[in-house]
Motif scaffolding. Structure first.
Motif, PDB file in Angstrom:
ATOM      1  N   THR A   1     -10.594 -17.025 -30.048  1.00 37.60           N
ATOM      2  CA  THR A   1      -9.893 -15.965 -30.780  1.00 37.60           C
ATOM      3  C   THR A   1     -10.413 -14.597 -30.371  1.00 37.60           C
ATOM      4  OG1 THR A   1      -9.722 -17.509 -32.635  1.00 37.60           O
ATOM      5  CG2 THR A   1      -9.203 -15.199 -33.082  1.00 37.60           C
TER       6      THR A   1
ATOM      7  N   ARG B   1      -8.130 -11.816 -28.474  1.00 36.86           N
ATOM      8  CA  ARG B   1      -7.954 -10.500 -29.095  1.00 36.86           C
ATOM      9  C   ARG B   1      -8.340  -9.384 -28.133  1.00 36.86           C
ATOM     10  NH1 ARG B   1      -7.165  -8.158 -33.927  1.00 36.86           N
ATOM     11  NH2 ARG B   1      -6.925 -10.162 -34.953  1.00 36.86           N
TER      12      ARG B   1
ATOM     13  N   GLN C   1     -12.990 -22.442 -31.075  1.00 36.02           N
ATOM     14  CA  GLN C   1     -11.773 -21.714 -31.419  1.00 36.02           C
ATOM     15  C   GLN C   1     -12.084 -20.277 -31.870  1.00 36.02           C
ATOM     16  OE1 GLN C   1      -9.700 -23.943 -29.763  1.00 36.02           O
ATOM     17  NE2 GLN C   1      -8.200 -23.253 -31.262  1.00 36.02           N
TER      18      GLN C   1
ATOM     19  N   PRO D   1      -4.446 -14.493 -32.347  1.00 37.39           N
ATOM     20  CA  PRO D   1      -5.257 -13.947 -33.437  1.00 37.39           C
ATOM     21  C   PRO D   1      -4.399 -13.402 -34.580  1.00 37.39           C
ATOM     22  CG  PRO D   1      -6.075 -13.191 -31.308  1.00 37.39           C
ATOM     23  CD  PRO D   1      -4.763 -13.872 -31.048  1.00 37.39           C
TER      24      PRO D   1
ATOM     25  N   PRO E   1      -9.395 -18.072 -37.176  1.00 30.21           N
ATOM     26  CA  PRO E   1      -9.378 -18.395 -35.748  1.00 30.21           C
ATOM     27  C   PRO E   1      -8.056 -19.025 -35.339  1.00 30.21           C
ATOM     28  CG  PRO E   1     -10.737 -19.969 -36.950  1.00 30.21           C
ATOM     29  CD  PRO E   1     -10.319 -18.934 -37.940  1.00 30.21           C
ATOM     30  N   VAL E   2      -7.751 -18.949 -34.067  1.00 28.67           N
ATOM     31  CA  VAL E   2      -6.578 -19.646 -33.555  1.00 28.67           C
ATOM     32  C   VAL E   2      -6.803 -21.147 -33.730  1.00 28.67           C
ATOM     33  CG1 VAL E   2      -6.057 -17.812 -31.941  1.00 28.67           C
ATOM     34  CG2 VAL E   2      -7.490 -19.713 -31.199  1.00 28.67           C
TER      35      VAL E   2
ATOM     36  N   THR F   1     -13.119 -11.537 -34.583  1.00 29.62           N
ATOM     37  CA  THR F   1     -11.933 -12.410 -34.575  1.00 29.62           C
ATOM     38  C   THR F   1     -10.765 -11.792 -35.334  1.00 29.62           C
ATOM     39  OG1 THR F   1     -12.722 -13.616 -36.519  1.00 29.62           O
ATOM     40  CG2 THR F   1     -13.305 -14.509 -34.344  1.00 29.62           C
TER      41      THR F   1
END
Length: 436
Positions: free
Chosen positions: A369, A373, A365, A34, A427-428, A423
């Motif tokens: 995230t 996190r 995704q 994140p 996002p990742v 998030t």
């Protein structure tokens, strides 16, 4: 509450200034975590790591599955210290090369010979080259359902990150589906394939008779069967997936857990093929593996210590037991929070991954995230739930508590059909993508 990471933020900036991508492995990149919550590691011990800000984490993934015994394992470190004090690299082979090879072949009795290298890509690419030389065929068939085989052109050209790789190279690689013998036979019938390369198992057990069926197909159509045991080796069993499932490939590749974090990989296989890269065969020679650092003494000492530790301490059984405890606990708390169909644990107990699904039950995704996190904020870090034997039952129980809190937040996001407020930014991202 998010952990403040000012020193990690500064360290990430330093890394990006001098290293493309800010990491030497894409899967360790800042984009995989994140925004503003990508710790930079200071040190590790057993199943824990500490970041440069002083925060302690229970760690999963274990150096991308390379540190199965846990960080700074005393037996491995003692072996490394002893051997490196004698010198690391010489103008002729060291006797430990024979010792390590003999120990490897005792652990993996389905192979006749082995050659060591530094990373998995070297070994898998050498296997492909050898298969092409043995068969005289240029075409390679990879399992299209498996994520990664090599950093080299023959594989990377098949991914979305194919820039710089000639189309002519990529056209020499085709794919086959896992678990489908009929589809694979169709490919072998219509193409002159040098080898099938795959992981014997990943998140699912091979269907009954599947691996034996591949063995029979390769024999019938004159191609080699190659098992990529980078992950399954020393996680499925001490002799890898081939030992567990009782199917012998022509060639196989090992790495990751083989050195418990020290750089060592291996290409192993049948003598009739491996000798093509040697000095005792009348056939045309293959430039198989020739690496200056491939047989550094201290890394081979680490591998021998790994063999001993696995055998004497029952490490594979411990990995499975820890994974079973974790998977059961995560599934229980996810169900209790009403997200049992959205936060999923998959795979063999020694190699667990998690999936994060959105309100439509699609992989997400943004929800990944959110989940990452919440884990990091609770003192748990990892791109997966892959365990090391350095973890304790107490670590597993604490992880389940952190996951429970994460699942409560996950439920809130699902109710709103919007995870964005949890998030913390972008996002990742997936590793393989065409643009930044």
């Amino acid at each position: 509450m998010n952990r403040p990471l000012p020193l990690s933020d500064q360290a990430n900036q330093r890394l990006h200034r001098v290293i493309p991508g800010g990491a030497h492995t894409y899967a360790k990149g800042q984009d995989q975590y994140p925004d503003d919550l990508a710790p930079v590691i200071s040190h590790g011990l057993a199943g824990h790591v500490w970041d440069v800000d002083g925060n302690e984490y229970i760690e999963y993934g274990s150096g991308l599955r390379a540190v199965s015994l846990g960080h700074a394992h005393p037996r491995v470190l003692d072996a490394v210290r002893t051997e490196i004090a004698k010198g690391a690299n010489f103008v002729r082979p060291s006797i430990i090369e024979a010792e390590a090879a003999e120990r490897f072949l005792a652990a993996v009795p389905t192979a006749d010979m082995v050659k060591f290298a530094k990373n998995g890509s070297d070994a898998t690419t050498a296997a492909v080259r050898l298969a092409r030389a043995v068969t005289g065929r240029p075409l390679v068939a990879i399992c299209g359902d498996h994520a990664f085989f090599s950093t080299d052109d023959w594989f990377i050209g098949t991914t979305p990150m194919a820039a710089g790789i000639p189309r002519e190279t990529t056209d020499l690689t085709i794919s086959f589906p896992y678990g489908d013998l009929a589809a694979t036979e169709e490919i072998l019938r219509n193409h002159d394939v040098a080898c099938l390369i795959l992981e014997a198992a990943t998140r699912q057990e091979p269907p009954a008779g599947y691996l034996a069926g591949l063995r029979e197909l390769c024999d019938r159509y004159g191609c080699l069967l190659v098992f990529d045991e980078m992950i399954t080796g020393f996680r499925w069993s001490e002799s890898g997936a081939q030992g567990l499932y009782g199917v012998t490939p022509d060639l196989s590749t090992f790495g990751k857990a083989l050195g418990n974090g020290f750089a060592v990989s291996a290409l192993a296989g049948k003598r009739e093929y491996m000798e093509l890269g040697g000095l005792r065969d009348h056939r045309e020679r293959v430039f198989l593996l020739s690496t200056t650092h491939g047989a550094e003494t201290h890394c081979l000492a680490a591998a021998i210590a790994v063999f001993d530790t696995y055998t004497e301490e029952g490490i594979t059984d411990r990995l499975h037991a820890l994974g079973d405890r974790l998977a059961a606990g995560v599934r229980e708390v996810a169900a209790g929070a009403g997200v049992g169909d959205h936060v999923l644990v998959r795979g063999k107990a020694s190699n667990l991954v998690f999936a994060t699904l959105d309100e439509k039950f699609e992989p997400s995704q943004p929800y990944r995230t959110l989940f990452l996190r919440e884990l990091i904020s609770g003192g748990v870090i990892g791109p997966s739930f892959v365990v090391s034997s350095g973890l304790t039952e107490t670590d597993i129980d604490k992880t389940i508590d952190v996951v429970s809190r994460a699942c409560t937040t996950y439920r809130k996001a699902l109710d709103l059909a919007d995870p964005s407020q949890w998030t913390g930014g972008r996002p990742v991202k997936p590793v393989f993508r065409r643009y930044a």
